[in-house]
Design a protein around this motif. Structure first.
Motif, PDB file in Angstrom:
ATOM      1  N   ARG A 105      -8.573   2.014  -2.729  1.00  0.00           N
ATOM      2  CA  ARG A 105      -9.578   2.451  -2.031  1.00  0.00           C
ATOM      3  C   ARG A 105     -10.169   1.381  -0.962  1.00  0.00           C
ATOM      4  O   ARG A 105     -10.777   1.760   0.083  1.00  0.00           O
ATOM      5  N   LYS A 106      -9.890   0.049  -1.282  1.00  0.00           N
ATOM      6  CA  LYS A 106     -10.241  -0.877  -0.126  1.00  0.00           C
ATOM      7  C   LYS A 106      -9.246  -1.806   0.126  1.00  0.00           C
ATOM      8  O   LYS A 106      -8.431  -2.173  -0.340  1.00  0.00           O
ATOM      9  N   THR A 107      -9.179  -2.078   1.509  1.00  0.00           N
ATOM     10  CA  THR A 107      -8.058  -2.780   2.215  1.00  0.00           C
ATOM     11  C   THR A 107      -8.239  -4.354   1.835  1.00  0.00           C
ATOM     12  O   THR A 107      -7.125  -4.978   1.637  1.00  0.00           O
ATOM     13  N   ALA A 108      -9.675  -4.634   1.605  1.00  0.00           N
ATOM     14  CA  ALA A 108      -9.663  -6.146   1.085  1.00  0.00           C
ATOM     15  C   ALA A 108      -8.737  -6.271  -0.232  1.00  0.00           C
ATOM     16  O   ALA A 108      -8.163  -7.368  -0.298  1.00  0.00           O
ATOM     17  N   PHE A 162      -6.851  -3.085  -8.790  1.00  0.00           N
ATOM     18  CA  PHE A 162      -5.862  -4.149  -8.951  1.00  0.00           C
ATOM     19  C   PHE A 162      -4.920  -3.844 -10.049  1.00  0.00           C
ATOM     20  O   PHE A 162      -3.697  -4.201 -10.146  1.00  0.00           O
ATOM     21  N   ILE A 163      -5.174  -2.843 -11.085  1.00  0.00           N
ATOM     22  CA  ILE A 163      -4.296  -2.408 -12.082  1.00  0.00           C
ATOM     23  C   ILE A 163      -2.880  -1.968 -11.564  1.00  0.00           C
ATOM     24  O   ILE A 163      -2.017  -2.358 -12.117  1.00  0.00           O
ATOM     25  N   PRO A 164      -2.904  -1.005 -10.609  1.00  0.00           N
ATOM     26  CA  PRO A 164      -1.796  -0.613 -10.148  1.00  0.00           C
ATOM     27  C   PRO A 164      -0.776  -1.507  -9.529  1.00  0.00           C
ATOM     28  O   PRO A 164       0.413  -1.639  -9.501  1.00  0.00           O
ATOM     29  N   PHE A 165      -1.112  -2.526  -9.033  1.00  0.00           N
ATOM     30  CA  PHE A 165      -0.564  -3.861  -8.475  1.00  0.00           C
ATOM     31  C   PHE A 165      -0.027  -4.775  -9.770  1.00  0.00           C
ATOM     32  O   PHE A 165       1.110  -5.426  -9.310  1.00  0.00           O
ATOM     33  N   TYR A 185       0.900  -1.378   0.240  1.00  0.00           N
ATOM     34  CA  TYR A 185       0.076   0.124   0.208  1.00  0.00           C
ATOM     35  C   TYR A 185       0.967   1.303   0.142  1.00  0.00           C
ATOM     36  O   TYR A 185       0.557   2.353  -0.709  1.00  0.00           O
ATOM     37  N   ARG A 186       1.749   1.310   0.954  1.00  0.00           N
ATOM     38  CA  ARG A 186       2.748   2.312   0.842  1.00  0.00           C
ATOM     39  C   ARG A 186       3.723   2.621  -0.292  1.00  0.00           C
ATOM     40  O   ARG A 186       3.738   3.495  -0.767  1.00  0.00           O
ATOM     41  N   LYS A 187       4.052   1.498  -0.907  1.00  0.00           N
ATOM     42  CA  LYS A 187       4.749   1.611  -2.161  1.00  0.00           C
ATOM     43  C   LYS A 187       3.869   2.278  -3.253  1.00  0.00           C
ATOM     44  O   LYS A 187       4.361   3.300  -4.144  1.00  0.00           O
ATOM     45  N   LEU A 188       2.544   2.048  -3.357  1.00  0.00           N
ATOM     46  CA  LEU A 188       1.783   2.547  -4.394  1.00  0.00           C
ATOM     47  C   LEU A 188       1.271   4.104  -4.035  1.00  0.00           C
ATOM     48  O   LEU A 188       1.199   4.788  -4.966  1.00  0.00           O
TER      49      LEU A 188
END
Length: 133
Positions: free
Chosen positions: A92-95, A117-120, A81-84
């Motif tokens: 938007r969602k922790t899940a 999920f796209i940024p992942f 999360y921090r990297k993004l």
């Protein structure tokens, strides 16, 4: 093994034909399809009637299910999360952070339509089943 996200299952159970629901439909009974405990919760909580809930629950029972959060994965999820965020991306969602991190760490491809999920896939090596995402 492919993990199928809630976003695809919702369309699937609603009879919406998309490239992703077609992939899911083709894979069921032929390939190893799995969900996570969080995905099961997200899917099942959305049904309004007991009949639809019980039907969906019955269809999901044969699908392999993983526990997606451990103390180690919680830390990796926070790191992801921090990297993004450092790249200007807010999930938007922790899940979704948990699901993506689980798939990244296990090297399982994810079938999804949710844009979070796209940024992942772009920055953190999440494997996508669909060419589109």
């Amino acid at each position: 093994m492919v993990i199928v996200d809630t976003s695809v299952w919702i369309d699937y159970f609603n009879g919406i034909i998309t490239p992703e629901t077609t992939i899911l439909d083709d894979a069921l009974g032929k390939k190893a399809v799995a969900i996570g405990d969080l995905i099961a919760l997200e899917i099942l909580r959305g049904f309004r009637t007991d009949k639809d809930y019980n039907t969906a629950k019955k269809h999901l029972q044969p699908v392999q299910q993983y526990n997606m959060l451990t103390p180690e994965l919680a830390l990796k999820g926070a790191d992801n999360y921090r990297k993004l965020r450092k790249k200007g991306v807010t999930i938007r969602k922790t899940a979704d952070v948990i699901i993506a991190t689980f798939c990244i760490e296990k090297k399982f491809p994810l079938l999804y339509t949710d844009r979070d999920f796209i940024p992942f896939t772009q920055y953190l090596k999440l494997l996508s089943v669909s060419d589109k995402t």
